[in-house]
Design a protein around this motif. Sequence first.
Motif, PDB file in Angstrom:
ATOM      1  N   PRO A 173      13.891  56.207  92.482  1.00  0.00           N
ATOM      2  CA  PRO A 173      13.836  57.742  92.287  1.00  0.00           C
ATOM      3  C   PRO A 173      14.090  58.260  93.552  1.00  0.00           C
ATOM      4  O   PRO A 173      13.431  58.009  94.554  1.00  0.00           O
ATOM      5  CB  PRO A 173      12.370  58.013  91.533  1.00  0.00           C
ATOM      6  N   ALA A 174      15.046  59.132  93.542  1.00  0.00           N
ATOM      7  CA  ALA A 174      15.490  60.062  94.713  1.00  0.00           C
ATOM      8  C   ALA A 174      14.476  61.041  95.255  1.00  0.00           C
ATOM      9  O   ALA A 174      14.543  61.217  96.534  1.00  0.00           O
ATOM     10  CB  ALA A 174      16.832  60.787  94.392  1.00  0.00           C
ATOM     11  N   ASP A 175      13.317  61.258  94.720  1.00  0.00           N
ATOM     12  CA  ASP A 175      12.372  62.086  95.453  1.00  0.00           C
ATOM     13  C   ASP A 175      11.123  61.297  95.954  1.00  0.00           C
ATOM     14  O   ASP A 175      10.367  61.980  96.320  1.00  0.00           O
ATOM     15  CB  ASP A 175      11.752  63.003  94.164  1.00  0.00           C
ATOM     16  N   VAL A 176      11.106  60.015  95.879  1.00  0.00           N
ATOM     17  CA  VAL A 176      10.231  59.437  96.703  1.00  0.00           C
ATOM     18  C   VAL A 176      10.645  58.800  97.732  1.00  0.00           C
ATOM     19  O   VAL A 176      11.805  58.060  97.987  1.00  0.00           O
ATOM     20  CB  VAL A 176       9.796  58.143  95.798  1.00  0.00           C
ATOM     21  N   ARG A 177       9.999  58.865  99.006  1.00  0.00           N
ATOM     22  CA  ARG A 177      10.526  58.369 100.347  1.00  0.00           C
ATOM     23  C   ARG A 177      10.495  56.865 100.201  1.00  0.00           C
ATOM     24  O   ARG A 177       9.385  56.038  99.920  1.00  0.00           O
ATOM     25  CB  ARG A 177       9.620  59.019 101.432  1.00  0.00           C
ATOM     26  N   LYS A 178      11.495  56.331 100.664  1.00  0.00           N
ATOM     27  CA  LYS A 178      11.535  54.791 100.969  1.00  0.00           C
ATOM     28  C   LYS A 178      11.452  54.371 102.428  1.00  0.00           C
ATOM     29  O   LYS A 178      12.227  55.067 103.178  1.00  0.00           O
ATOM     30  CB  LYS A 178      12.806  54.158 100.258  1.00  0.00           C
ATOM     31  N   GLU A 179      10.939  53.348 102.762  1.00  0.00           N
ATOM     32  CA  GLU A 179      10.477  52.794 104.056  1.00  0.00           C
ATOM     33  C   GLU A 179      10.832  51.270 104.263  1.00  0.00           C
ATOM     34  O   GLU A 179      10.364  50.623 103.358  1.00  0.00           O
ATOM     35  CB  GLU A 179       9.129  53.237 104.713  1.00  0.00           C
ATOM     36  N   GLY A 180      11.020  51.098 105.422  1.00  0.00           N
ATOM     37  CA  GLY A 180      11.343  49.681 105.710  1.00  0.00           C
ATOM     38  C   GLY A 180      12.582  48.817 105.637  1.00  0.00           C
ATOM     39  O   GLY A 180      13.470  49.514 105.152  1.00  0.00           O
ATOM     40  N   SER A 181      12.851  47.792 106.366  1.00  0.00           N
ATOM     41  CA  SER A 181      14.019  47.231 106.378  1.00  0.00           C
ATOM     42  C   SER A 181      14.173  46.170 105.051  1.00  0.00           C
ATOM     43  O   SER A 181      15.162  45.336 105.257  1.00  0.00           O
ATOM     44  CB  SER A 181      14.227  46.558 107.721  1.00  0.00           C
ATOM     45  N   ALA A 182      13.184  46.227 104.324  1.00  0.00           N
ATOM     46  CA  ALA A 182      13.263  45.244 103.333  1.00  0.00           C
ATOM     47  C   ALA A 182      14.255  45.060 102.034  1.00  0.00           C
ATOM     48  O   ALA A 182      14.473  44.506 101.357  1.00  0.00           O
ATOM     49  CB  ALA A 182      11.955  45.141 102.535  1.00  0.00           C
ATOM     50  N   TYR A 183      15.126  46.564 102.072  1.00  0.00           N
ATOM     51  CA  TYR A 183      15.900  46.672 101.419  1.00  0.00           C
ATOM     52  C   TYR A 183      17.446  46.272 101.799  1.00  0.00           C
ATOM     53  O   TYR A 183      18.361  46.538 101.027  1.00  0.00           O
ATOM     54  CB  TYR A 183      16.075  48.275 101.015  1.00  0.00           C
ATOM     55  N   ASP A 184      17.474  45.456 102.904  1.00  0.00           N
ATOM     56  CA  ASP A 184      18.912  45.107 103.368  1.00  0.00           C
ATOM     57  C   ASP A 184      19.457  44.200 102.421  1.00  0.00           C
ATOM     58  O   ASP A 184      20.562  44.352 101.981  1.00  0.00           O
ATOM     59  CB  ASP A 184      18.678  44.371 104.748  1.00  0.00           C
ATOM     60  N   LEU A 185      18.867  43.308 101.754  1.00  0.00           N
ATOM     61  CA  LEU A 185      19.333  42.307 100.832  1.00  0.00           C
ATOM     62  C   LEU A 185      19.921  42.848  99.610  1.00  0.00           C
ATOM     63  O   LEU A 185      20.956  42.442  99.220  1.00  0.00           O
ATOM     64  CB  LEU A 185      18.240  41.220 100.534  1.00  0.00           C
ATOM     65  N   PRO A 186      18.988  43.667  98.999  1.00  0.00           N
ATOM     66  CA  PRO A 186      19.419  44.172  97.461  1.00  0.00           C
ATOM     67  C   PRO A 186      20.822  45.195  97.777  1.00  0.00           C
ATOM     68  O   PRO A 186      21.612  45.235  96.820  1.00  0.00           O
ATOM     69  CB  PRO A 186      18.227  45.076  96.993  1.00  0.00           C
ATOM     70  N   ILE A 187      20.788  45.864  99.055  1.00  0.00           N
ATOM     71  CA  ILE A 187      21.846  46.881  99.336  1.00  0.00           C
ATOM     72  C   ILE A 187      23.107  45.941  99.379  1.00  0.00           C
ATOM     73  O   ILE A 187      23.983  46.188  99.040  1.00  0.00           O
ATOM     74  CB  ILE A 187      21.657  47.507 100.636  1.00  0.00           C
ATOM     75  N   ALA A 188      23.042  45.005 100.128  1.00  0.00           N
ATOM     76  CA  ALA A 188      24.285  43.894 100.480  1.00  0.00           C
ATOM     77  C   ALA A 188      24.641  43.285  99.197  1.00  0.00           C
ATOM     78  O   ALA A 188      26.012  43.385  99.263  1.00  0.00           O
ATOM     79  CB  ALA A 188      23.747  42.887 101.509  1.00  0.00           C
ATOM     80  N   ILE A 189      23.650  42.752  98.512  1.00  0.00           N
ATOM     81  CA  ILE A 189      24.203  42.227  97.073  1.00  0.00           C
ATOM     82  C   ILE A 189      24.885  43.402  96.163  1.00  0.00           C
ATOM     83  O   ILE A 189      25.847  43.059  95.691  1.00  0.00           O
ATOM     84  CB  ILE A 189      23.022  41.633  96.617  1.00  0.00           C
ATOM     85  N   GLY A 190      24.411  44.522  96.432  1.00  0.00           N
ATOM     86  CA  GLY A 190      24.889  45.470  95.556  1.00  0.00           C
ATOM     87  C   GLY A 190      26.458  45.779  96.080  1.00  0.00           C
ATOM     88  O   GLY A 190      27.225  46.096  95.085  1.00  0.00           O
ATOM     89  N   ILE A 191      26.589  46.023  97.386  1.00  0.00           N
ATOM     90  CA  ILE A 191      27.873  46.242  97.870  1.00  0.00           C
ATOM     91  C   ILE A 191      28.950  45.195  97.603  1.00  0.00           C
ATOM     92  O   ILE A 191      29.885  45.500  97.286  1.00  0.00           O
ATOM     93  CB  ILE A 191      27.745  46.436  99.484  1.00  0.00           C
ATOM     94  N   LEU A 192      28.345  43.891  97.655  1.00  0.00           N
ATOM     95  CA  LEU A 192      29.287  42.763  97.317  1.00  0.00           C
ATOM     96  C   LEU A 192      29.891  42.881  95.739  1.00  0.00           C
ATOM     97  O   LEU A 192      30.853  42.692  95.266  1.00  0.00           O
ATOM     98  CB  LEU A 192      28.843  41.374  97.605  1.00  0.00           C
ATOM     99  N   ALA A 193      28.808  43.180  94.887  1.00  0.00           N
ATOM    100  CA  ALA A 193      29.226  43.181  93.511  1.00  0.00           C
ATOM    101  C   ALA A 193      29.912  44.496  93.086  1.00  0.00           C
ATOM    102  O   ALA A 193      30.831  44.257  92.519  1.00  0.00           O
ATOM    103  CB  ALA A 193      27.761  43.132  92.677  1.00  0.00           C
ATOM    104  N   ALA A 194      29.712  45.585  94.008  1.00  0.00           N
ATOM    105  CA  ALA A 194      30.543  46.740  93.605  1.00  0.00           C
ATOM    106  C   ALA A 194      32.037  46.718  94.005  1.00  0.00           C
ATOM    107  O   ALA A 194      32.923  47.302  93.507  1.00  0.00           O
ATOM    108  CB  ALA A 194      29.774  47.988  94.059  1.00  0.00           C
ATOM    109  N   SER A 195      31.973  45.711  95.215  1.00  0.00           N
ATOM    110  CA  SER A 195      33.456  45.746  95.710  1.00  0.00           C
ATOM    111  C   SER A 195      33.943  44.329  95.123  1.00  0.00           C
ATOM    112  O   SER A 195      35.026  43.874  95.753  1.00  0.00           O
ATOM    113  CB  SER A 195      33.301  45.460  97.151  1.00  0.00           C
ATOM    114  N   ASP A 196      33.458  43.825  93.954  1.00  0.00           N
ATOM    115  CA  ASP A 196      34.225  42.697  93.463  1.00  0.00           C
ATOM    116  C   ASP A 196      34.113  41.436  94.260  1.00  0.00           C
ATOM    117  O   ASP A 196      35.061  40.449  94.025  1.00  0.00           O
ATOM    118  CB  ASP A 196      35.617  42.990  92.835  1.00  0.00           C
TER     119      ASP A 196
END
Length: 512
Positions: free
Chosen positions: A69-92
């Motif tokens: 949810p966009a109204d909750v603050r997210k903190e920390g570097s632990a989201y690197d891996l899911p963001i990277a996987i998402g970018i790879l999947a979205a760019s085929d």
Amino acid sequence: MLVKTYGSAVQGVNAFTITIEVNVTPGTKYYLVGLPDNAIKESEQRIESALKHHGYRMPRQKVVINMAPADVRKEGSAYDLPIAIGILAASDQLITDHLDQYLIMGELALDGELRPIKGVLPIAIQARKEGYKGFILPKQNAQEAAIVNNLDVIGVSNLKEAIDFLSGDLSIPPLKIDTRDLFQATVHQYTADFADVQGQENIKRALEIAAAGGHNVIMIGPPGAGKTMLAKRLPSILPPLTLHEALETTKIHSVAGKLGAQGSLMAQRPFRAPHHTISDVALVGGGGNPQPGEISLSHNGVLFLDELPEFKRTVLEVMRQPLEERRVTISRARLTIDFPANFMLVASMNPCPCGFYNDPNKDCVCGPGVVQRYLNKVSGPLLDRIDLHVEVTPVSFDQMTETRKTETSADIRERVERARQWQARRFEAFPEIHSNAMMPPQMVKDLCRINEAGRLLLKTAMERLGLSARAYDRILKVSRTIADLAGSEDIKIEHLAEAIQYRSLDREGWAG
């Protein structure tokens, strides 16, 4: 192309799922939205470097990443891996049908290696609760996550392993741990034992009573008398953790990042001994994104405050409410978080600045009134929450060199467990009460009845020794515990007499 991956955020000691939506479309620029903090915003550079290192590319198109949810603050570097996987999947660059089955978390190094993260256990518990098949995370955290059964824990060393696993090019067997076997194998491992302590039989007895009833205790004595050594051995005579308590305790330490690289289930009761320079926030918890403090890290265990008068007054005062309520509430503008704080407080102090006021062998050199001023550093309301006041004197040479074997922690623990069984039956109808120390005043009246001889003894003690009114309930609770240790249904006069002697600091004129 729009792709969703799933991560998690920790609030307090619980986790909730974060959906990471990645959309790659024609255009330029990289957008990261959904209240990320600076550590997440800086992930673009880490992700780009990690992708290049493993032969992938950052899309030269418009990349929009939303963390919902966009109204909750997210903190920390632990989201690197899911963001990277998402970018790879979205760019085929990654073809997979499994993204919706796995929770993914991990911090990336510039070469694509994965670094350990905090809060893995509550995240794994939430992943199982929400029906995810598995949890992909850094290999260093896999042992901790595997405590949770019925969840495929996939530990990976780097970004490439995570990509190959999701694409089906690499098979990684889930890490399996039998939580009950692990718990049973380590629950009786103690690093210290009362068998190491020569002499001090009266102090051992006081700590046995404290352990049996869950009472807070303060030890007053000169330096070198053994106060710290005795306190460190208190967890070894407490009843072993139950599996539920072990999971609860491990969860708190996981959130605080205190489990270490090879963290696993905590099977021993925690023993925390913060330095007297600690701040009030570090003791009770807090911060922008509230983290557990020392009193929560001591949950189900022992908090030891050495040299109690040296702690700042404000630090000691913030502990008063958690001592009563067994939890601490951290309030912020946007959220309120409860951390559990059911701990035994063990404190120690010198009786005066020079340390030798009650030493039978050395003379105190403190001037008139100095001893009382030193004791006044600890407030009355805090002392009111400490059931046993124990005077500690140095061990003689003959006692130190004695070869006779002393009682082991296992022997004392057996008696403590029997007393706790009495209390478990007594409080069966009150699930929030586990020990005599937790009895409210009305229950003390009902369950700690004394006969006429006991009433006269207590009256005489309060009048002759100058005991304060606040000592009354404490004496009854402690005498109830002493009776439980003796296997007695009734509080007898000898139980009351022993309980009365543990109120040293309530006596008028104790400090001269």
